[in-house]
Write a protein that holds these residues in place. Structure first.
Motif, PDB file in Angstrom:
ATOM      1  N   ARG A   1       0.614  15.891   4.011  1.00  0.00           N
ATOM      2  CA  ARG A   1       1.608  15.600   2.969  1.00  0.00           C
ATOM      3  C   ARG A   1       2.575  14.515   3.449  1.00  0.00           C
ATOM      4  NH1 ARG A   1       2.775  20.814  -0.778  1.00  0.00           N
ATOM      5  NH2 ARG A   1       0.606  21.243  -1.145  1.00  0.00           N
ATOM      6  N   ASP A   2       1.996  13.509   4.022  1.00  0.00           N
ATOM      7  CA  ASP A   2       2.751  12.399   4.599  1.00  0.00           C
ATOM      8  C   ASP A   2       2.461  11.139   3.790  1.00  0.00           C
ATOM      9  OD1 ASP A   2       4.092  10.583   6.189  1.00  0.00           O
ATOM     10  OD2 ASP A   2       3.088  11.162   8.045  1.00  0.00           O
ATOM     11  N   VAL A   3       3.513  10.501   3.305  1.00  0.00           N
ATOM     12  CA  VAL A   3       3.391   9.252   2.552  1.00  0.00           C
ATOM     13  C   VAL A   3       3.856   8.114   3.449  1.00  0.00           C
ATOM     14  CG1 VAL A   3       4.159   7.937   0.537  1.00  0.00           C
ATOM     15  CG2 VAL A   3       3.857  10.410   0.373  1.00  0.00           C
ATOM     16  N   GLU A   4       3.085   7.062   3.459  1.00  0.00           N
ATOM     17  CA  GLU A   4       3.457   5.849   4.192  1.00  0.00           C
ATOM     18  C   GLU A   4       3.332   4.667   3.246  1.00  0.00           C
ATOM     19  OE1 GLU A   4       4.649   5.716   7.228  1.00  0.00           O
ATOM     20  OE2 GLU A   4       4.265   7.810   7.760  1.00  0.00           O
ATOM     21  N   ILE A   5       4.287   3.767   3.324  1.00  0.00           N
ATOM     22  CA  ILE A   5       4.216   2.521   2.561  1.00  0.00           C
ATOM     23  C   ILE A   5       4.087   1.394   3.577  1.00  0.00           C
ATOM     24  CG2 ILE A   5       5.439   0.902   1.060  1.00  0.00           C
ATOM     25  CD1 ILE A   5       6.654   3.317  -0.363  1.00  0.00           C
ATOM     26  N   ILE A   6       3.024   0.626   3.415  1.00  0.00           N
ATOM     27  CA  ILE A   6       2.797  -0.553   4.252  1.00  0.00           C
ATOM     28  C   ILE A   6       2.921  -1.757   3.329  1.00  0.00           C
ATOM     29  CG2 ILE A   6       1.220  -1.745   5.806  1.00  0.00           C
ATOM     30  CD1 ILE A   6       2.037   1.032   6.841  1.00  0.00           C
ATOM     31  N   ALA A   7       3.824  -2.655   3.670  1.00  0.00           N
ATOM     32  CA  ALA A   7       4.071  -3.824   2.824  1.00  0.00           C
ATOM     33  C   ALA A   7       3.823  -5.097   3.616  1.00  0.00           C
ATOM     34  CB  ALA A   7       5.500  -3.801   2.308  1.00  0.00           C
ATOM     35  N   ASP A   8       3.251  -6.061   2.940  1.00  0.00           N
ATOM     36  CA  ASP A   8       3.018  -7.360   3.560  1.00  0.00           C
ATOM     37  C   ASP A   8       4.364  -8.014   3.878  1.00  0.00           C
ATOM     38  OD1 ASP A   8       1.690  -9.558   4.542  1.00  0.00           O
ATOM     39  OD2 ASP A   8       0.564  -9.954   2.714  1.00  0.00           O
TER      40      ASP A   8
ATOM     41  N   GLY B   1      14.349   0.962   2.987  1.00  0.00           N
ATOM     42  CA  GLY B   1      14.010   0.991   1.559  1.00  0.00           C
ATOM     43  C   GLY B   1      12.695   1.685   1.299  1.00  0.00           C
ATOM     44  N   TRP B   2      11.684   1.357   2.095  1.00  0.00           N
ATOM     45  CA  TRP B   2      10.373   1.989   1.927  1.00  0.00           C
ATOM     46  C   TRP B   2      10.458   3.472   2.280  1.00  0.00           C
ATOM     47  CZ3 TRP B   2       8.382  -1.157  -1.082  1.00  0.00           C
ATOM     48  CH2 TRP B   2       8.255  -2.515  -0.848  1.00  0.00           C
ATOM     49  N   GLU B   3      11.193   3.792   3.341  1.00  0.00           N
ATOM     50  CA  GLU B   3      11.314   5.184   3.776  1.00  0.00           C
ATOM     51  C   GLU B   3      11.946   6.047   2.689  1.00  0.00           C
ATOM     52  OE1 GLU B   3      10.577   8.193   6.490  1.00  0.00           O
ATOM     53  OE2 GLU B   3       9.947   6.109   6.594  1.00  0.00           O
ATOM     54  N   SER B   4      12.920   5.504   1.996  1.00  0.00           N
ATOM     55  CA  SER B   4      13.571   6.235   0.910  1.00  0.00           C
ATOM     56  C   SER B   4      12.575   6.578  -0.203  1.00  0.00           C
ATOM     57  CB  SER B   4      14.713   5.386   0.356  1.00  0.00           C
ATOM     58  OG  SER B   4      15.269   5.978  -0.779  1.00  0.00           O
ATOM     59  N   ILE B   5      11.730   5.641  -0.542  1.00  0.00           N
ATOM     60  CA  ILE B   5      10.706   5.882  -1.567  1.00  0.00           C
ATOM     61  C   ILE B   5       9.724   6.948  -1.085  1.00  0.00           C
ATOM     62  CG2 ILE B   5       8.788   4.853  -2.862  1.00  0.00           C
ATOM     63  CD1 ILE B   5      10.409   2.174  -2.758  1.00  0.00           C
ATOM     64  N   CYS B   6       9.305   6.853   0.166  1.00  0.00           N
ATOM     65  CA  CYS B   6       8.363   7.843   0.722  1.00  0.00           C
ATOM     66  C   CYS B   6       8.955   9.248   0.688  1.00  0.00           C
ATOM     67  CB  CYS B   6       8.001   7.491   2.165  1.00  0.00           C
ATOM     68  SG  CYS B   6       6.977   6.020   2.348  1.00  0.00           S
ATOM     69  N   ARG B   7      10.205   9.399   1.099  1.00  0.00           N
ATOM     70  CA  ARG B   7      10.820  10.732   1.140  1.00  0.00           C
ATOM     71  C   ARG B   7      10.971  11.310  -0.266  1.00  0.00           C
ATOM     72  NH1 ARG B   7       9.713   9.030   5.623  1.00  0.00           N
ATOM     73  NH2 ARG B   7       7.814   9.851   4.712  1.00  0.00           N
ATOM     74  N   ALA B   8      11.295  10.461  -1.245  1.00  0.00           N
ATOM     75  CA  ALA B   8      11.394  10.941  -2.632  1.00  0.00           C
ATOM     76  C   ALA B   8      10.035  11.432  -3.126  1.00  0.00           C
ATOM     77  CB  ALA B   8      11.937   9.835  -3.537  1.00  0.00           C
ATOM     78  N   MET B   9       8.977  10.713  -2.780  1.00  0.00           N
ATOM     79  CA  MET B   9       7.628  11.139  -3.168  1.00  0.00           C
ATOM     80  C   MET B   9       7.281  12.463  -2.500  1.00  0.00           C
ATOM     81  SD  MET B   9       5.566   7.505  -3.062  1.00  0.00           S
ATOM     82  CE  MET B   9       3.990   8.216  -3.605  1.00  0.00           C
TER      83      MET B   9
ATOM     84  N   LEU C   1       0.850  -1.195   0.000  1.00  0.00           N
ATOM     85  CA  LEU C   1       0.000   0.000   0.000  1.00  0.00           C
ATOM     86  C   LEU C   1       0.879   1.235   0.000  1.00  0.00           C
ATOM     87  CD1 LEU C   1      -2.669   1.629   0.423  1.00  0.00           C
ATOM     88  CD2 LEU C   1      -2.268   1.348   2.881  1.00  0.00           C
ATOM     89  N   ILE C   2       0.611   2.142  -0.937  1.00  0.00           N
ATOM     90  CA  ILE C   2       1.204   3.475  -0.904  1.00  0.00           C
ATOM     91  C   ILE C   2       0.066   4.391  -0.464  1.00  0.00           C
ATOM     92  CG2 ILE C   2       2.315   5.322  -2.192  1.00  0.00           C
ATOM     93  CD1 ILE C   2       3.243   3.164  -4.200  1.00  0.00           C
ATOM     94  N   TYR C   3       0.207   4.986   0.703  1.00  0.00           N
ATOM     95  CA  TYR C   3      -0.853   5.794   1.312  1.00  0.00           C
ATOM     96  C   TYR C   3      -0.379   7.235   1.434  1.00  0.00           C
ATOM     97  CZ  TYR C   3      -3.888   7.678   4.979  1.00  0.00           C
ATOM     98  OH  TYR C   3      -4.750   8.466   5.710  1.00  0.00           O
ATOM     99  N   LEU C   4      -1.200   8.155   0.945  1.00  0.00           N
ATOM    100  CA  LEU C   4      -0.908   9.580   1.053  1.00  0.00           C
ATOM    101  C   LEU C   4      -1.989  10.249   1.883  1.00  0.00           C
ATOM    102  CD1 LEU C   4       0.331  12.357   0.344  1.00  0.00           C
ATOM    103  CD2 LEU C   4      -0.882  12.217  -1.856  1.00  0.00           C
ATOM    104  N   LEU C   5      -1.596  10.842   3.000  1.00  0.00           N
ATOM    105  CA  LEU C   5      -2.499  11.674   3.793  1.00  0.00           C
ATOM    106  C   LEU C   5      -2.208  13.105   3.377  1.00  0.00           C
ATOM    107  CD1 LEU C   5      -4.670  12.039   5.883  1.00  0.00           C
ATOM    108  CD2 LEU C   5      -2.911  11.896   7.665  1.00  0.00           C
ATOM    109  N   LEU C   6      -3.029  13.606   2.485  1.00  0.00           N
ATOM    110  CA  LEU C   6      -2.776  14.865   1.804  1.00  0.00           C
ATOM    111  C   LEU C   6      -2.659  16.052   2.758  1.00  0.00           C
ATOM    112  CD1 LEU C   6      -2.320  15.902  -1.038  1.00  0.00           C
ATOM    113  CD2 LEU C   6      -4.771  16.244  -1.230  1.00  0.00           C
ATOM    114  N   ALA C   7      -3.521  16.155   3.745  1.00  0.00           N
ATOM    115  CA  ALA C   7      -3.483  17.301   4.646  1.00  0.00           C
ATOM    116  C   ALA C   7      -2.138  17.408   5.368  1.00  0.00           C
ATOM    117  CB  ALA C   7      -4.622  17.227   5.656  1.00  0.00           C
TER     118      ALA C   7
END
Length: 165
Positions: A94-101, A112-120, A86-92
């Motif tokens: 501007r926080d991206v979270e990636i939840i992976a099984d 690894g996930w944190e790096s993708i979130c920060r780039a987004m 899951l790539i989740y964006l809480l727009l208000a």
């Protein structure tokens, strides 16, 4: 609980997500997910939530905790190879979270996930929401392709369409 955060969520409510992600953008995001899933056997979902309201807002629910709720609600954990993401964006916020099984999370890890979130989030900071989401999906798909390459035809276990909450 921060009054500034409450005000931001009340003001930016759900209309903002529809403004930033009109149907044409959602269609391109869906196409990007579909193309990415052709390169691996994983499942990717993108969810954007304009703002929290009600109980989650007033109990100051962090974006990560909300993303875990959405991951569970959409049953992203319910894939054959435990490789739903899951790539989740809480727009208000501007926080991206990636939840992976667990199947893919064990291979990529939090850093690894944190790096993708920060780039987004960097793309979002410059107003490039579509570009940020598409780059994030491509990065997640790249990780899935490394660890879960396609093995013949596989079922699309989860919908590819983005979810706007």
């Amino acid at each position: 609980m921060s009054l500034k955060r409450i005000a931001r969520h009340l003001v930016q409510h759900h209309w903002r997500a529809r403004q930033i992600f009109p149907q044409a953008v959602l269609d391109r995001i869906e196409q990007t997910i579909r193309q990415g899933e052709a390169t691996h056997s994983g499942q990717v979902r993108f969810v954007v939530e304009g703002a929290l309201d009600g109980r989650p807002l007033f109990r100051n629910q962090p974006a990560r905790e909300r993303a875990l709720d959405v991951f569970s609600h959409l049953r992203i954990w319910d894939t054959a190879h435990n490789n739903g993401v899951l790539i989740y964006l809480l727009l208000a916020d501007r926080d991206v979270e990636i939840i992976a099984d667990r199947g893919i999370d064990a291979k990529v890890g939090a850093a690894g996930w944190e790096s993708i979130c920060r780039a987004m989030e960097a793309e979002f900071a410059s107003g490039q929401f579509e570009r940020g989401v598409i780059a994030g999906i491509a990065a997640v798909s790249s990780e899935l392709a490394k660890h879960f390459p396609p093995q013949g035809p596989h079922a699309n276990e989860l919908p590819d369409a983005p979810v706007v909450m």
